[in-house]
Design an enzyme around this catalytic site. Structure first.
Site, PDB file in Angstrom:
ATOM      1  CB  CYS A 124       7.146  13.231   3.091  1.00 24.87           C
ATOM      2  SG  CYS A 124       8.526  12.466   3.928  1.00 24.87           S
ATOM      3  CB  THR A 146      11.794  12.454  -2.179  1.00 22.72           C
ATOM      4  OG1 THR A 146      11.468  11.287  -1.433  1.00 22.72           O
ATOM      5  CG2 THR A 146      10.592  12.878  -3.008  1.00 22.72           C
ATOM      6  NE  ARG A 194      12.106  16.327   9.772  1.00 19.76           N
ATOM      7  CZ  ARG A 194      12.700  15.472   8.950  1.00 19.76           C
ATOM      8  NH1 ARG A 194      13.536  15.916   8.025  1.00 19.76           N
ATOM      9  NH2 ARG A 194      12.457  14.182   9.024  1.00 19.76           N
ATOM     10  CB  VAL A 231      15.236   7.687   3.916  1.00 16.61           C
ATOM     11  CG1 VAL A 231      15.495   6.731   2.754  1.00 16.61           C
ATOM     12  CG2 VAL A 231      13.811   8.224   3.829  1.00 16.61           C
TER      13      VAL A 231
HETATM   14  C1  UGA Z   1       4.763   9.698   3.669  1.00 20.44           C
HETATM   15  C2  UGA Z   1       4.285   8.512   2.810  1.00 20.44           C
HETATM   16  O1  UGA Z   1       3.149   7.887   3.426  1.00 20.44           O
HETATM   17  C3  UGA Z   1       5.397   7.484   2.620  1.00 20.44           C
HETATM   18  O2  UGA Z   1       4.966   6.448   1.744  1.00 20.44           O
HETATM   19  C4  UGA Z   1       6.637   8.183   2.033  1.00 20.44           C
HETATM   20  O3  UGA Z   1       7.720   7.285   1.906  1.00 20.44           O
HETATM   21  C5  UGA Z   1       7.054   9.336   2.957  1.00 20.44           C
HETATM   22  O4  UGA Z   1       5.952  10.255   3.081  1.00 20.44           O
HETATM   23  C6  UGA Z   1       8.245  10.017   2.315  1.00 20.44           C
HETATM   24  O5  UGA Z   1       8.080  10.591   1.243  1.00 20.44           O
HETATM   25  O6  UGA Z   1       9.357   9.889   2.836  1.00 20.44           O
HETATM   26  P1  UGA Z   1       5.147  10.108   6.292  1.00 20.44           P
HETATM   27  O7  UGA Z   1       5.249  11.546   5.912  1.00 20.44           O
HETATM   28  O8  UGA Z   1       6.199   9.494   7.136  1.00 20.44           O
HETATM   29  O9  UGA Z   1       5.068   9.186   4.967  1.00 20.44           O
HETATM   30  O10 UGA Z   1       3.765   9.902   7.072  1.00 20.44           O
HETATM   31  P2  UGA Z   1       2.266   9.514   6.686  1.00 20.44           P
HETATM   32  O11 UGA Z   1       1.855   8.360   7.498  1.00 20.44           O
HETATM   33  O12 UGA Z   1       2.070   9.414   5.226  1.00 20.44           O
HETATM   34  O13 UGA Z   1       1.467  10.799   7.238  1.00 20.44           O
HETATM   35  C7  UGA Z   1       1.643  12.096   6.652  1.00 20.44           C
HETATM   36  C8  UGA Z   1       0.659  13.090   7.251  1.00 20.44           C
HETATM   37  O14 UGA Z   1      -0.669  12.789   6.838  1.00 20.44           O
HETATM   38  C9  UGA Z   1       0.618  13.102   8.782  1.00 20.44           C
HETATM   39  O15 UGA Z   1       0.541  14.435   9.221  1.00 20.44           O
HETATM   40  C10 UGA Z   1      -0.649  12.347   9.121  1.00 20.44           C
HETATM   41  O16 UGA Z   1      -1.218  12.728  10.341  1.00 20.44           O
HETATM   42  C11 UGA Z   1      -1.536  12.754   7.946  1.00 20.44           C
HETATM   43  N1  UGA Z   1      -2.626  11.789   7.664  1.00 20.44           N
HETATM   44  C12 UGA Z   1      -2.336  10.540   7.251  1.00 20.44           C
HETATM   45  C13 UGA Z   1      -3.944  12.190   7.802  1.00 20.44           C
HETATM   46  O17 UGA Z   1      -4.256  13.352   8.184  1.00 20.44           O
HETATM   47  N2  UGA Z   1      -4.952  11.298   7.522  1.00 20.44           N
HETATM   48  C14 UGA Z   1      -4.674  10.032   7.089  1.00 20.44           C
HETATM   49  O18 UGA Z   1      -5.645   9.278   6.847  1.00 20.44           O
HETATM   50  C15 UGA Z   1      -3.345   9.640   6.957  1.00 20.44           C
END
Ligand code: UGA
Length: 432
Positions: A260, A121, A327, A11
């Site tokens: 996250c 956060t 992670r 971040v």
């Molecule tokens: C998430 C949020 O999307 C961000 O808005 C937030 O700023 C961030 O956390 C944070 O709190 O710092 P991030 O963890 O980087 O972002 O990644 P995501 O794209 O949200 O994916 C999270 C997990 O969900 C991954 O394991 C991904 O594979 C999974 N996922 C995502 C699914 O299984 N299906 C989906 O349709 C979308």
């Protein structure tokens, strides 16, 4: 404006670089001397598309600087952002010691009015504690304001998310710091939401928990799809066209991971409990997520029967595409579970292999994704890297002892895979 960013993680570093990109003068501070030395030498410690160019460009333009000194950062800035880790504790609550430590250090060196912004956060009501802490430890009794400004960037898309945010949230007790904060964000052209501090903090936890809920929802639907012969991709596409639902975050798979969602869900459940509410809905979100992985392992067992001494090829180790972050990666979790059952693993990730080596040993790391299948009883897809769609399927079929693919991220089309001669098992999509 002159800005200080304390913490150069995903971040802090990306946000600092993007602030510099739109013309602000930014000093990024970190207490990790080796990391700062690397950054000063132009080395970027994480893989994030577009970040390296952004940092180099802004360092050359003298708008982006790195330092280990909080005093130097605070002295030269109007606004000081706190972007340090808030790791989970065993009971699900958040370890706020880094935030507290930085608040104390800021208090120690503050010589005039500053806006202190919490970007990490944190649970609701942390802003009050930061204010109290600064007041308590201030050496000189100067004025300051505390602001909450949560970050919504996704790893792997961080630069794009920061340069084109859906919204910017600014939580403040008074109007005084709001004008300066608006000035910081005006160049990004996004809607700015002004709230009180508690609401801003809650917007972050409530948003991440809602997105996690959306993923668990579609994963639960995928179970019904498997039981009924429906196709979860078609169900999600049909649901997503309803503007009230939206099509994003409806990809069924191995469940969510990363630094996250799992942490923020636990933290939100914990803080709700402390405030007198049992957030059972979110506990179910966690349960569905755990079960999704259990179900996938069962699917592998049902097909291969005894797993001991079988060899599996695993494509993907990062917790999601476009990142080298492992992670709480579902892919790593899967590997460790398979290893426990005596499975030998050949693994590949386009970017995360180096970081994976710190948490996953006793496996063969393969450089080329097209070599992973060699001598394997089956291939597993664990991360949705777009390049996996370019896998040489003919070669994979020849290299595999049996032409079996378990696709935990629905990367391939079931009909096409069947046509290619594979026994193909994915998430919530019927065999033809
Ligand atoms: C998430 C949020 O999307 C961000 O808005 C937030 O700023 C961030 O956390 C944070 O709190 O710092 P991030 O963890 O980087 O972002 O990644 P995501 O794209 O949200 O994916 C999270 C997990 O969900 C991954 O394991 C991904 O594979 C999974 N996922 C995502 C699914 O299984 N299906 C989906 O349709 C979308």
């Amino acid at each position: 404006m002159n800005l200080c960013m304390i913490g150069t993680g995903y971040v802090g570093l990306t946000t600092g670089a993007c602030f510099a990109e739109v013309g602000h003068n930014v000093i990024c501070v970190d207490n990790n001397t080796a990391k700062v030395a690397k950054l000063q030498a132009g080395e970027i410690p994480i893989y994030e598309p577009g970040l390296e160019e952004l940092v180099h460009r802004n360092v050359s333009a003298k708008r982006l600087h790195f330092s280990t000194s909080i005093e130097e950062g605070v002295d030269g800035s109007d606004i000081v952002f706190i972007a340090v880790p808030t790791p989970p504790q065993p009971d699900g609550s958040v370890d706020l010691s880094f935030v507290e430590g930085v608040a104390r250090e800021i208090a120690d060196v503050m010589k005039g009015y500053k806006v202190v912004v919490d970007k990490s956060t944190v649970p609701v009501k942390t802003g009050d504690k930061v204010e109290e802490t600064i007041r308590r430890y201030q050496k000189r009794k100067v004025d300051f304001d505390v602001v909450s400004n949560p970050e919504f960037l996704r790893e792997g898309f961080a630069v794009a998310d920061l340069m084109h945010p859906d919204r910017v949230v600014i939580g403040s007790k008074s109007t005084r710091p709001v004008a300066a904060m608006k000035q910081v964000y005006e160049p990004f052209g996004a809607p700015i939401v002004i709230t009180d501090i508690n609401s801003a903090e809650l917007i972050k936890h409530a948003s991440n928990s809602f997105l996690a809920l959306k993923i668990s929802y579609i994963n639960a639907v995928s179970v019904i799809c498997e039981a009924s012969g429906a196709n979860v991709s078609e169900v999600a596409a049909g649901m997503g066209l309803d503007a009230r639902i939206g099509k994003r975050f409806l990809d069924a798979g191995l469940g969510f991971g990363g630094s996250c969602f799992p942490k923020d869900l636990s933290a939100f459940i914990k803080i709700s409990q402390q405030l007198g509410y049992d957030f059972r809905l979110l506990k179910e979100v966690q349960r569905v997520n755990t079960e999704q992985m259990d179900r996938f392992v069962t699917k592998i067992e049902e097909t291969l029967w005894v797993l001991k001494d079988k060899t599996l090829g695993v494509l993907g180790l990062a917790f999601k595409q476009n990142t080298d972050d492992v992670r709480l990666s579902p892919a790593i979790d899967l590997c460790l579970r398979l290893q426990k059952q005596g499975v030998k693993l050949r693994v590949h990730d386009p970017k995360a292999a180096e970081k994976a080596k710190e948490v996953l040993s006793g496996v063969v790391y393969v450089d080329d994704m097209n070599d992973v299948a060699e001598g394997c009883d089956a291939l597993v897809i664990a991360t949705e890297w777009p390049e996996f769609r370019q896998l040489d399927l003919n070669r994979a079929r020849q290299l595999l002892t049996h032409p079996i693919i378990f696709d935990g991220r629905n990367v391939f089309d079931p009909a096409e895979m069947e046509q290619q001669g594979f026994i193909y098992k994915s998430i919530g999509r019927p065999l033809h």
